[in-house]
Design a protein around this motif. Structure first.
Motif, PDB file in Angstrom:
ATOM      1  N   PHE A  46      44.906  36.031  51.600  1.00 35.83           N
ATOM      2  CA  PHE A  46      44.553  36.949  50.518  1.00 35.83           C
ATOM      3  C   PHE A  46      44.373  36.200  49.200  1.00 35.83           C
ATOM      4  O   PHE A  46      43.359  36.366  48.511  1.00 35.83           O
ATOM      5  CB  PHE A  46      45.631  38.028  50.367  1.00 35.83           C
ATOM      6  CG  PHE A  46      45.463  38.878  49.137  1.00 35.83           C
ATOM      7  CD1 PHE A  46      44.498  39.865  49.092  1.00 35.83           C
ATOM      8  CD2 PHE A  46      46.279  38.670  48.033  1.00 35.83           C
ATOM      9  CE1 PHE A  46      44.338  40.645  47.962  1.00 35.83           C
ATOM     10  CE2 PHE A  46      46.118  39.448  46.900  1.00 35.83           C
ATOM     11  CZ  PHE A  46      45.149  40.434  46.858  1.00 35.83           C
ATOM     12  N   PHE A  47      45.339  35.360  48.839  1.00 33.23           N
ATOM     13  CA  PHE A  47      45.238  34.650  47.568  1.00 33.23           C
ATOM     14  C   PHE A  47      44.115  33.620  47.581  1.00 33.23           C
ATOM     15  O   PHE A  47      43.486  33.367  46.549  1.00 33.23           O
ATOM     16  CB  PHE A  47      46.573  34.015  47.191  1.00 33.23           C
ATOM     17  CG  PHE A  47      47.548  35.017  46.646  1.00 33.23           C
ATOM     18  CD1 PHE A  47      47.311  35.668  45.448  1.00 33.23           C
ATOM     19  CD2 PHE A  47      48.705  35.339  47.333  1.00 33.23           C
ATOM     20  CE1 PHE A  47      48.190  36.608  44.940  1.00 33.23           C
ATOM     21  CE2 PHE A  47      49.597  36.268  46.844  1.00 33.23           C
ATOM     22  CZ  PHE A  47      49.338  36.906  45.646  1.00 33.23           C
ATOM     23  N   LEU A  49      41.246  34.054  49.151  1.00 33.35           N
ATOM     24  CA  LEU A  49      40.026  34.834  48.941  1.00 33.35           C
ATOM     25  C   LEU A  49      39.897  35.306  47.491  1.00 33.35           C
ATOM     26  O   LEU A  49      38.812  35.249  46.906  1.00 33.35           O
ATOM     27  CB  LEU A  49      39.993  36.025  49.896  1.00 33.35           C
ATOM     28  CG  LEU A  49      39.831  35.665  51.375  1.00 33.35           C
ATOM     29  CD1 LEU A  49      39.984  36.917  52.236  1.00 33.35           C
ATOM     30  CD2 LEU A  49      38.500  35.000  51.621  1.00 33.35           C
ATOM     31  N   VAL A  50      40.980  35.762  46.905  1.00 33.04           N
ATOM     32  CA  VAL A  50      40.948  36.198  45.506  1.00 33.04           C
ATOM     33  C   VAL A  50      40.620  35.021  44.590  1.00 33.04           C
ATOM     34  O   VAL A  50      39.789  35.145  43.676  1.00 33.04           O
ATOM     35  CB  VAL A  50      42.291  36.860  45.109  1.00 33.04           C
ATOM     36  CG1 VAL A  50      42.371  37.068  43.606  1.00 33.04           C
ATOM     37  CG2 VAL A  50      42.473  38.177  45.838  1.00 33.04           C
ATOM     38  N   ASP A  51      41.217  33.881  44.841  1.00 36.70           N
ATOM     39  CA  ASP A  51      40.948  32.693  44.041  1.00 36.70           C
ATOM     40  C   ASP A  51      39.482  32.272  44.166  1.00 36.70           C
ATOM     41  O   ASP A  51      38.841  31.931  43.170  1.00 36.70           O
ATOM     42  CB  ASP A  51      41.868  31.552  44.484  1.00 36.70           C
ATOM     43  CG  ASP A  51      41.677  30.307  43.646  1.00 36.70           C
ATOM     44  OD1 ASP A  51      41.735  30.406  42.402  1.00 36.70           O
ATOM     45  OD2 ASP A  51      41.470  29.235  44.240  1.00 36.70           O
ATOM     46  N   SER A  52      38.957  32.318  45.386  1.00 38.77           N
ATOM     47  CA  SER A  52      37.555  31.959  45.597  1.00 38.77           C
ATOM     48  C   SER A  52      36.620  32.926  44.868  1.00 38.77           C
ATOM     49  O   SER A  52      35.621  32.501  44.267  1.00 38.77           O
ATOM     50  CB  SER A  52      37.224  31.961  47.090  1.00 38.77           C
ATOM     51  OG  SER A  52      37.987  30.979  47.754  1.00 38.77           O
ATOM     52  N   LEU A  53      36.937  34.199  44.919  1.00 42.26           N
ATOM     53  CA  LEU A  53      36.124  35.202  44.243  1.00 42.26           C
ATOM     54  C   LEU A  53      36.144  34.993  42.725  1.00 42.26           C
ATOM     55  O   LEU A  53      35.100  35.038  42.067  1.00 42.26           O
ATOM     56  CB  LEU A  53      36.621  36.608  44.598  1.00 42.26           C
ATOM     57  CG  LEU A  53      35.841  37.776  44.028  1.00 42.26           C
ATOM     58  CD1 LEU A  53      34.437  37.795  44.606  1.00 42.26           C
ATOM     59  CD2 LEU A  53      36.556  39.076  44.335  1.00 42.26           C
ATOM     60  N   ILE A  54      37.304  34.740  42.169  1.00 41.31           N
ATOM     61  CA  ILE A  54      37.402  34.506  40.721  1.00 41.31           C
ATOM     62  C   ILE A  54      36.648  33.236  40.333  1.00 41.31           C
ATOM     63  O   ILE A  54      35.921  33.209  39.336  1.00 41.31           O
ATOM     64  CB  ILE A  54      38.883  34.445  40.289  1.00 41.31           C
ATOM     65  CG1 ILE A  54      39.526  35.829  40.424  1.00 41.31           C
ATOM     66  CG2 ILE A  54      39.020  33.919  38.863  1.00 41.31           C
ATOM     67  CD1 ILE A  54      41.025  35.842  40.217  1.00 41.31           C
TER      68      ILE A  54
END
Length: 66
Positions: A46-47, A49-54
Motif C-alpha cells: 500500500f505505501f 503504491l501511494v509513494d509511487s502515485l505521489i
C-alpha cells in the motif's frame, strides 16, 4: 509508606499469578505469525503504491512548470 513484603509470601503470589497464564498453542502462534507477515506485506505494498502515485504526480507537476 510501603510495608516490607515477606519473601516467601511474594514467591507464593508470583507462582499463583504464573499459574493463571494461558499460553497459546503452536497452531495459534503459527497462524498469528502468518497473519503478521501478510499484514506487513499488504501495508508495504500500500505505501509503495501511494509513494509511487505521489512521486508520479509531483514529477509531472514539476515538469509542467519547468
Amino acid at each position: 509508606m510501603a510495608t516490607k513484603a515477606n519473601p516467601v509470601q511474594f514467591i507464593q503470589q508470583v507462582r499463583s499469578e504464573v499459574a493463571k497464564i494461558v499460553w497459546p498453542s503452536r497452531r495459534e502462534v503459527t497462524l498469528t505469525t502468518i497473519m503478521v507477515f501478510i499484514m506487513a506485506a499488504l501495508t508495504a505494498t500500500f505505501f509503495f503504491l501511494v509513494d509511487s502515485l505521489i512521486r508520479f504526480g509531483l514529477t509531472h507537476l514539476l515538469t509542467m512548470f519547468s
